[in-house]
Design a protein around this motif. Structure first.
Motif, PDB file in Angstrom:
ATOM      1  N   ASN A   1       0.744  -1.057  -0.099  1.00 29.19           N
ATOM      2  CA  ASN A   1       0.034   0.110   0.133  1.00 29.19           C
ATOM      3  C   ASN A   1       0.708   1.197  -0.030  1.00 29.19           C
ATOM      4  N   ALA A   2       2.154   1.042   0.689  1.00 25.52           N
ATOM      5  CA  ALA A   2       3.180   2.272   0.433  1.00 25.52           C
ATOM      6  C   ALA A   2       2.508   3.385   1.157  1.00 25.52           C
ATOM      7  N   GLY A   3       3.188   4.721   0.893  1.00 24.01           N
ATOM      8  CA  GLY A   3       2.717   5.771   1.423  1.00 24.01           C
ATOM      9  C   GLY A   3       2.514   5.907   2.939  1.00 24.01           C
ATOM     10  N   VAL A   4       1.177   6.031   3.403  1.00 20.12           N
ATOM     11  CA  VAL A   4       0.857   6.438   4.641  1.00 20.12           C
ATOM     12  C   VAL A   4       1.142   5.158   5.576  1.00 20.12           C
TER      13      VAL A   4
ATOM     14  N   LEU B   1       1.188  10.105  -4.894  1.00 18.22           N
ATOM     15  CA  LEU B   1       0.979   9.866  -3.340  1.00 18.22           C
ATOM     16  C   LEU B   1       0.016  10.939  -2.805  1.00 18.22           C
ATOM     17  N   ARG B   2       0.296  12.231  -3.585  1.00 15.08           N
ATOM     18  CA  ARG B   2      -0.235  13.322  -3.022  1.00 15.08           C
ATOM     19  C   ARG B   2      -1.855  13.113  -3.355  1.00 15.08           C
ATOM     20  N   GLU B   3      -2.088  12.512  -4.423  1.00 20.65           N
ATOM     21  CA  GLU B   3      -3.717  12.232  -4.768  1.00 20.65           C
ATOM     22  C   GLU B   3      -4.402  11.065  -4.079  1.00 20.65           C
ATOM     23  N   THR B   4      -3.555  10.068  -3.647  1.00 25.01           N
ATOM     24  CA  THR B   4      -4.080   8.830  -2.955  1.00 25.01           C
ATOM     25  C   THR B   4      -3.806   8.830  -1.630  1.00 25.01           C
ATOM     26  N   SER B   5      -3.225   9.714  -0.867  1.00 29.08           N
ATOM     27  CA  SER B   5      -2.952   9.969   0.624  1.00 29.08           C
ATOM     28  C   SER B   5      -4.168  10.154   1.422  1.00 29.08           C
ATOM     29  N   ARG B   6      -5.243  10.970   0.655  1.00 28.53           N
ATOM     30  CA  ARG B   6      -6.300  11.173   1.355  1.00 28.53           C
ATOM     31  C   ARG B   6      -7.277  10.014   1.604  1.00 28.53           C
TER      32      ARG B   6
ATOM     33  N   ILE C   1      -8.480   8.005   5.128  1.00 28.74           N
ATOM     34  CA  ILE C   1      -9.919   7.566   5.323  1.00 28.74           C
ATOM     35  C   ILE C   1      -9.858   6.105   5.690  1.00 28.74           C
ATOM     36  N   ALA C   2      -9.355   5.361   4.893  1.00 28.38           N
ATOM     37  CA  ALA C   2      -9.418   3.928   4.953  1.00 28.38           C
ATOM     38  C   ALA C   2      -8.843   3.496   6.336  1.00 28.38           C
ATOM     39  N   MET C   3      -7.608   4.159   6.478  1.00 26.80           N
ATOM     40  CA  MET C   3      -7.023   3.609   7.814  1.00 26.80           C
ATOM     41  C   MET C   3      -7.755   4.022   9.220  1.00 26.80           C
ATOM     42  N   THR C   4      -8.495   5.263   9.041  1.00 27.60           N
ATOM     43  CA  THR C   4      -9.271   5.662  10.195  1.00 27.60           C
ATOM     44  C   THR C   4     -10.206   5.036  10.352  1.00 27.60           C
ATOM     45  N   ALA C   5     -10.932   4.601   9.313  1.00 25.12           N
ATOM     46  CA  ALA C   5     -12.229   3.681   9.263  1.00 25.12           C
ATOM     47  C   ALA C   5     -11.705   2.341   9.851  1.00 25.12           C
ATOM     48  N   ALA C   6     -10.687   1.904   9.601  1.00 28.82           N
ATOM     49  CA  ALA C   6     -10.427   0.436  10.048  1.00 28.82           C
ATOM     50  C   ALA C   6     -10.145   0.560  11.739  1.00 28.82           C
TER      51      ALA C   6
END
Length: 526
Positions: free
Chosen positions: A88-91, A182-187, A191-196
């Motif tokens: 998933n990379a990034g965050v 990354l700038r476009e997908t990080s948001r 959201i996905a991580m917060t929901a989990a």
């Protein structure tokens, strides 16, 4: 072997419970002190036995893995988490790096496996790197720089770093290029991580890590703007130059820096946890540990502008170019900083001065100003990784160390010491998680920074006494605050100065004593 380790963990926990429990020996101070010494020796012996068993288990797990067999549940899950972060990379890489610093709370398999994310995070293709540079700087890298390397020499959660040379000066450069997209997908990732995390908190009573995403979410957009990082680097460099500490920040080339590309002068150095390179260069690990601790405490108590991500790939070390045999730090990755407000720093400084002097009244008052009333012993223990009982012990002895703390700060830094610290953290894990919901939000990044610094100390295997170093800077901050706000005139200021001088003289005497002790141990060969 796993059952043996679990049994020894339980034995260490029981030994720690006996040590921190108050003995009912009436007014017989001598008997109480003898009992405490015996309990402490039993605890340290249990910790050493556990550390040996953990090392043997790790060796056995590696042999099984090399032979193609199955290995521990912890290792299998750590491998799954590593694959998750890389896919998933990034965050996700950023969170994985944070987990790799939690030596005190997570089993060794997670620490060792996720540590790969510091230097071996997923890489972007050279085509994507070229495209980002073209979009940001107006041309391909081979036209803008000489000798631009196709392969990065380091890759992190948000970007990767390539080497090149400046066309005009020939100076070697480090070019940090943000991962494309990354700038476009990080948001969406946030959201996905917060929901989990929120779902896990609903399903599992003991899971309470929402503070982690609460801290990442508002700061990530600033980390994704490399102009902000350039500002942070220049501001941190200006402050460090005033401290006199042997620490440098790579110079930023503003003309080649944009939102997604950061251009810096290249500084040769190696990770501060690379003990083989440190020893090969003839550098003193204790000096390095003390300098690292001093740099970050200077940021907290002097400028209040704090680097909150000092993991092992961001704190580098080398031989000082002008002082042979001396170490110099190179501090990189200035994307995540926090400006601490003055009131918070004043309270935090009084807390550290109270812990240094074992002044329980000052500790209680400082914790109260930070919103922590009844749990002040726990907050003190979280910051020092020592039980509050040792503060009480030092309040009677007048020393900066107890016998147990001495083994941690004075030299060995062995597996038994780490087992003791980890045992305390695991024993109070539930209370620690509850504490994270109480303290000011600024404290959360301080905790994260402390986790990183503790990990560096353990990796060096020869930590200085962070209580003394932090206490030195905190006491200076307390003095400045008292002099600034002294309403009683010169008499109050004189009292503040005398209190500060008392602390400084005690610290200097302690430093001389520990250096003489270390020199004696080196002469005797241990």
């Amino acid at each position: 072997m796993e059952r043996t380790v679990r049994r020894l963990e339980e034995e260490l926990e029981r030994a720690q419970q006996r040590y921190i429990r108050r003995d009912g020996n009436g007014d017989d101070d001598e008997a109480r002190a003898a009992s405490k010494r015996e309990q402490k020796e039993a605890m340290l012996a249990a910790a050493d036995e556990l550390a040996d068993a953990q090392a043997a288990l790790a060796l056995l797990a590696r042999k099984v893995e090399d032979g193609g067999g199955s290995h521990s549940v912890h290792q299998r899950n750590a491998d799954r988490l590593l694959r998750l972060c890389r896919a998933n990379a990034g965050v996700y890489v950023k969170v994985g790096q944070h987990l790799a610093n939690l030596d005190l709370l997570l089993p060794d398999e997670y620490i060792a496996t996720l540590a790969a994310l510091f230097d071996d995070a997923p890489e972007s293709s050279f085509e994507n790197v070229r495209e980002v540079i073209r979009e940001e700087l107006g041309g391909p890298p081979d036209e803008l720089f000489d000798g631009f390397s196709e392969r990065p020499f380091a890759s992190a959660s948000l970007a990767q770093v390539h080497t090149a040379h400046c066309k005009s000066s020939g100076r070697k450069l480090a070019i940090k290029v943000q991962h494309r997209g990354l700038r476009e997908t990080s948001r969406g990732d946030l959201i996905a991580m917060t929901a989990a995390v929120r779902l896990a908190e609903l399903l599992f009573e003991d899971f309470n890590l929402g503070w982690l995403v609460d801290e990442i979410a508002p700061h990530l957009p600033r980390e994704l703007d490399f102009n902000v990082e350039a500002d942070n680097a220049e501001r941190a460099s200006a402050h460090l130059a005033k401290t006199g500490l042997d620490c440098v920040v790579p110079r930023v080339l503003r003309e080649s820096t944009t939102e997604r590309v950061l251009c810096m002068e290249f500084e040769e150095a190696f990770n501060a946890t690379d003990v083989a390179s440190i020893d090969s260069a003839g550098l003193c690990r204790l000096e390095i540990a003390r300098t690292i601790t001093s740099v970050f405490n200077a940021q907290i108590f002097e400028s209040g502008f704090v680097h909150c991500d000092p993991h092992e790939a961001n704190v580098l070390v080398r031989e000082h170019p002008e002082k042979k045999g001396r170490a110099q730090l190179v501090l990189v990755d200035h994307g995540l900083y926090r400006q601490l407000d003055g009131a918070f720093r004043d309270s935090y400084a009084r807390l550290w001065k109270g812990m240094l002097l074992a002044d329980i009244g000052m500790i209680r008052e400082a914790c109260g100003s930070l919103g922590v009333v009844d749990m002040y012993p726990l907050l003190s223990a979280m910051l020092t990784s020592r039980p509050f009982d040792e503060v009480i012990e030092r309040s009677k002895s007048g020393s900066f160390e107890t016998a147990a703390a001495s083994s941690l700060s004075g030299g060995g830094g062995g597996g038994g010491d780490q087992a003791v610290i980890r045992g305390y953290a695991q024993r109070y894990l539930r209370e620690i998680i509850d504490m994270l919901d109480v303290v000011p939000r600024q404290m959360l990044l301080i905790f994260k920074m402390n986790d990183c610094l503790r990990h560096l100390d353990m990796a060096l295997g020869c930590p200085g006494n962070p209580l003394v170093t932090a206490g030195r800077y905190a006491s200076r901050r307390v003095l400045e605050g008292e002099v600034r706000g002294a309403g009683g005139g010169w008499l109050c200021k004189l009292r503040s100065w005398l209190s500060y001088l008392n602390v400084v003289l005690r610290i200097e005497a302690y430093d001389i004593w520990t250096r003489l002790g270390r020199a004696r141990r080196l002469r005797l060969g241990y």
